[in-house]
Scaffold this motif. Sequence first.
Motif, PDB file in Angstrom:
ATOM      1  N   PRO A  22       9.159  -4.137 -16.669  1.00 25.26           N
ATOM      2  CA  PRO A  22       8.324  -3.193 -15.964  1.00 25.26           C
ATOM      3  C   PRO A  22       7.596  -1.898 -16.811  1.00 25.26           C
ATOM      4  O   PRO A  22       8.373  -1.518 -17.910  1.00 25.26           O
ATOM      5  N   PHE A  23       6.339  -1.693 -16.460  1.00 23.73           N
ATOM      6  CA  PHE A  23       5.762  -0.362 -16.879  1.00 23.73           C
ATOM      7  C   PHE A  23       5.131   0.504 -16.193  1.00 23.73           C
ATOM      8  O   PHE A  23       4.820  -0.001 -14.884  1.00 23.73           O
ATOM      9  N   GLY A  24       4.924   1.636 -16.429  1.00 20.29           N
ATOM     10  CA  GLY A  24       4.009   2.441 -15.514  1.00 20.29           C
ATOM     11  C   GLY A  24       2.648   2.719 -16.067  1.00 20.29           C
ATOM     12  O   GLY A  24       2.540   2.526 -17.152  1.00 20.29           O
ATOM     13  N   LEU A  25       1.834   3.106 -15.091  1.00 20.92           N
ATOM     14  CA  LEU A  25       0.377   3.039 -15.709  1.00 20.92           C
ATOM     15  C   LEU A  25      -0.142   4.742 -15.198  1.00 20.92           C
ATOM     16  O   LEU A  25       0.403   5.198 -14.060  1.00 20.92           O
ATOM     17  N   LYS A  26      -0.831   5.282 -16.086  1.00 22.83           N
ATOM     18  CA  LYS A  26      -1.332   6.466 -16.145  1.00 22.83           C
ATOM     19  C   LYS A  26      -2.761   6.481 -15.540  1.00 22.83           C
ATOM     20  O   LYS A  26      -3.342   5.304 -15.394  1.00 22.83           O
ATOM     21  N   LYS A  27      -3.227   7.738 -15.114  1.00 20.35           N
ATOM     22  CA  LYS A  27      -4.615   7.460 -14.305  1.00 20.35           C
ATOM     23  C   LYS A  27      -5.595   7.339 -15.464  1.00 20.35           C
ATOM     24  O   LYS A  27      -6.770   6.597 -15.271  1.00 20.35           O
ATOM     25  N   GLN A  28      -5.223   7.630 -16.927  1.00 21.33           N
ATOM     26  CA  GLN A  28      -6.253   7.493 -17.828  1.00 21.33           C
ATOM     27  C   GLN A  28      -6.045   5.896 -18.546  1.00 21.33           C
ATOM     28  O   GLN A  28      -6.796   5.607 -19.266  1.00 21.33           O
ATOM     29  N   GLY A  29      -5.199   4.972 -17.849  1.00 17.07           N
ATOM     30  CA  GLY A  29      -4.918   3.660 -18.178  1.00 17.07           C
ATOM     31  C   GLY A  29      -3.882   3.550 -19.329  1.00 17.07           C
ATOM     32  O   GLY A  29      -3.772   2.424 -19.535  1.00 17.07           O
ATOM     33  N   VAL A  44       0.940  -1.189   0.084  1.00 15.04           N
ATOM     34  CA  VAL A  44      -0.016  -0.155  -0.004  1.00 15.04           C
ATOM     35  C   VAL A  44       0.860   1.219  -0.260  1.00 15.04           C
ATOM     36  O   VAL A  44       1.884   1.303   0.720  1.00 15.04           O
ATOM     37  N   ILE A  45       0.544   2.291  -0.730  1.00 20.36           N
ATOM     38  CA  ILE A  45       1.347   3.493  -0.721  1.00 20.36           C
ATOM     39  C   ILE A  45       1.273   4.437   0.349  1.00 20.36           C
ATOM     40  O   ILE A  45      -0.021   4.695   0.767  1.00 20.36           O
ATOM     41  N   VAL A  46       2.332   4.582   0.923  1.00 16.38           N
ATOM     42  CA  VAL A  46       2.192   5.387   1.995  1.00 16.38           C
ATOM     43  C   VAL A  46       2.874   6.999   1.679  1.00 16.38           C
ATOM     44  O   VAL A  46       2.711   7.646   2.554  1.00 16.38           O
ATOM     45  N   ARG A  47       3.838   6.927   0.852  1.00 21.84           N
ATOM     46  CA  ARG A  47       4.412   8.156   0.331  1.00 21.84           C
ATOM     47  C   ARG A  47       4.646   8.359  -1.081  1.00 21.84           C
ATOM     48  O   ARG A  47       4.999   7.126  -1.772  1.00 21.84           O
ATOM     49  N   VAL A  48       4.335   9.247  -1.780  1.00 21.10           N
ATOM     50  CA  VAL A  48       4.699   9.597  -3.117  1.00 21.10           C
ATOM     51  C   VAL A  48       5.369  10.845  -3.511  1.00 21.10           C
ATOM     52  O   VAL A  48       4.621  11.757  -2.565  1.00 21.10           O
ATOM     53  N   ASN A  49       6.302  10.919  -4.192  1.00 21.24           N
ATOM     54  CA  ASN A  49       6.733  12.610  -4.345  1.00 21.24           C
ATOM     55  C   ASN A  49       5.932  13.057  -5.600  1.00 21.24           C
ATOM     56  O   ASN A  49       4.953  12.649  -6.362  1.00 21.24           O
ATOM     57  N   ARG A  50       6.077  14.402  -5.819  1.00 17.37           N
ATOM     58  CA  ARG A  50       5.292  15.091  -6.762  1.00 17.37           C
ATOM     59  C   ARG A  50       5.718  14.673  -8.266  1.00 17.37           C
ATOM     60  O   ARG A  50       4.989  14.761  -9.182  1.00 17.37           O
ATOM     61  N   VAL A  51       6.974  14.252  -8.340  1.00 19.17           N
ATOM     62  CA  VAL A  51       7.313  13.724  -9.814  1.00 19.17           C
ATOM     63  C   VAL A  51       6.692  12.491 -10.363  1.00 19.17           C
ATOM     64  O   VAL A  51       6.177  12.594 -11.456  1.00 19.17           O
ATOM     65  N   MET A  52       6.429  11.994  -9.231  1.00 17.65           N
ATOM     66  CA  MET A  52       5.541  10.525  -9.697  1.00 17.65           C
ATOM     67  C   MET A  52       4.478  10.813  -9.797  1.00 17.65           C
ATOM     68  O   MET A  52       3.666  10.213 -10.819  1.00 17.65           O
ATOM     69  N   ALA A  53       3.715  11.818  -8.998  1.00 22.51           N
ATOM     70  CA  ALA A  53       2.047  11.933  -9.135  1.00 22.51           C
ATOM     71  C   ALA A  53       1.978  12.720 -10.586  1.00 22.51           C
ATOM     72  O   ALA A  53       1.102  12.511 -11.319  1.00 22.51           O
ATOM     73  N   MET A  70       3.988  12.195 -13.160  1.00 25.29           N
ATOM     74  CA  MET A  70       4.133  11.298 -14.350  1.00 25.29           C
ATOM     75  C   MET A  70       2.785  10.107 -14.559  1.00 25.29           C
ATOM     76  O   MET A  70       2.380   9.858 -15.506  1.00 25.29           O
ATOM     77  N   SER A  71       2.261  10.185 -13.402  1.00 22.78           N
ATOM     78  CA  SER A  71       0.975   8.955 -13.426  1.00 22.78           C
ATOM     79  C   SER A  71      -0.291   9.997 -13.786  1.00 22.78           C
ATOM     80  O   SER A  71      -1.257   9.216 -14.101  1.00 22.78           O
TER      81      SER A  71
END
Length: 503
Positions: free
Chosen positions: A285-292, A250-259, A261-262
């Motif tokens: 590995p791959f990253g996921l954006k809010k829009q999928g 579970v995510i407990v901390r995230v920085n502004r750059v990650m936010a 990017m996603s």
Amino acid sequence: MISGIKQSLFSANRREGHALTVLAIVLFLLFDFIALSLNVWLSYRIEQQAININLSGRQRMLSQRMVKTLLLMDKTVSDEVQYSEYLEELRDTFNRFDLTLDAFHRGGRTLSAESEMIQIEPLTGDETRTIMNQALLEWAPLRQKIRQLIGREFDTALLQQANDVAQRKNLTLLALMNGLTIELEHDTQLEAQRIRFFQGLAFLLALINFSVAIVLYRLRVRKAHHTLDLIDNIMNRIASGIVVVDQNGVIVRVNRVMAKMSGFSQKELLNKKLSVLLGEFEGKPFGLKKQGERYHCKIEISNVSLNNKPAKVYTVIDDTEAVAQKQELTQLAYHDQLTNLPNRHLFNDRLEQELKRSIRRGEKMAVLFVDLNGFKEVNDKHGHKFGDVLLGRVAMRMRDAVRESDTVARIGGDEFTLLLTDVSHFEQCKALVEKILREICKPYLIHELVVEIGASIGVSCFPHDANNEADLVSLADKAMYKSKASGESRITFASEWLTNTSL
């Protein structure tokens, strides 16, 4: 050893913790800037090398064009108007060839395909310099004769001398320009590999530096009892995405750059599962954006302790641009940019692989060398853009005429090579080559204009004519020149002038 390193880090942290943490952040940003600079430099070098490769390919076409023009001048010496037109064409071709050769040697300005002046750097590789020195020696006597011929009118004796020198030097110049193109392609690949190595090194140093920063930070957090505030502070100073998850993922901390990017806000991500941000597909590995949407990324995972409980820190770097640049480099290194056909390098690689397969399976194959007839006249009359469209149509017809297992490649100018695999007998090969010739010779409708061209085709066969790549290509090239000498669109098999035996 590890405990000693930790003790040293702890002591250093007590004395200069804040300064070391700031230094680690600065170094991380510096390494990130270095990696970005290398990407910019790689793009610049790709552009310059692409120009050099295109110019070296054009040199071969210009060399053939000079020889052809000299022959036409000899035939029309009694026609003053026609002779003057060919003389002007010779002057233009000579100036382009000579200017480009000198620019390759010393650096300077030359004409692009659109007749615009461009600046290029001198060739610096050992092999390319050797080829250039040989080319200059071979070019010198022909250059002298053509310059004299351009400065005079209707000098038949000088014209004959220039023709004689051109006939002697043409094939050597063609071979040298082919060798130059191959070496430039090779140099491009080596340079790209070196730059990618330094990119990877910069990334590795950044990750190591970041790991040190995290260790220093954790030691300071333990001492100062304000872990979360310090983690938030340093995470938001780092140029990469940072995600901290607990032992349950579970995510407990995230920085502004990650936010950023996603596409999520930092608050939206808190208490969400890590799977909303990161995933894995086919082992990558791959990253996921809010829009999928997915994007390529690199991930570094560090095990940490948060409030005396195990946790993990994910360092995420979006490398979408790096992947795109790698794909662009691969496309540039292995494909012709105009027709999207395989280029000489990829054709040679496929020829090598198919030859090994044919030897292993006892199969037969054929190599074709195709040179278009009448293309220059169409190109000169309607312009280079029209000629580019015509080359694209020719490439499409040849691709459609062969099987999926066969290879059609453009090696420069209006020259193409084909690789026909699994040819069971001579008649099958002949029928397929005749089909290719028919398709090329059909009329073309371009920009509401109908034009026609022909082709001279040379064919060599494995294993009858030769049993290695170099000889197969060389024989097909020579057979093509036999077809070219006839002045008509025709096919010449190497076996027709080597032996009387077919496949």
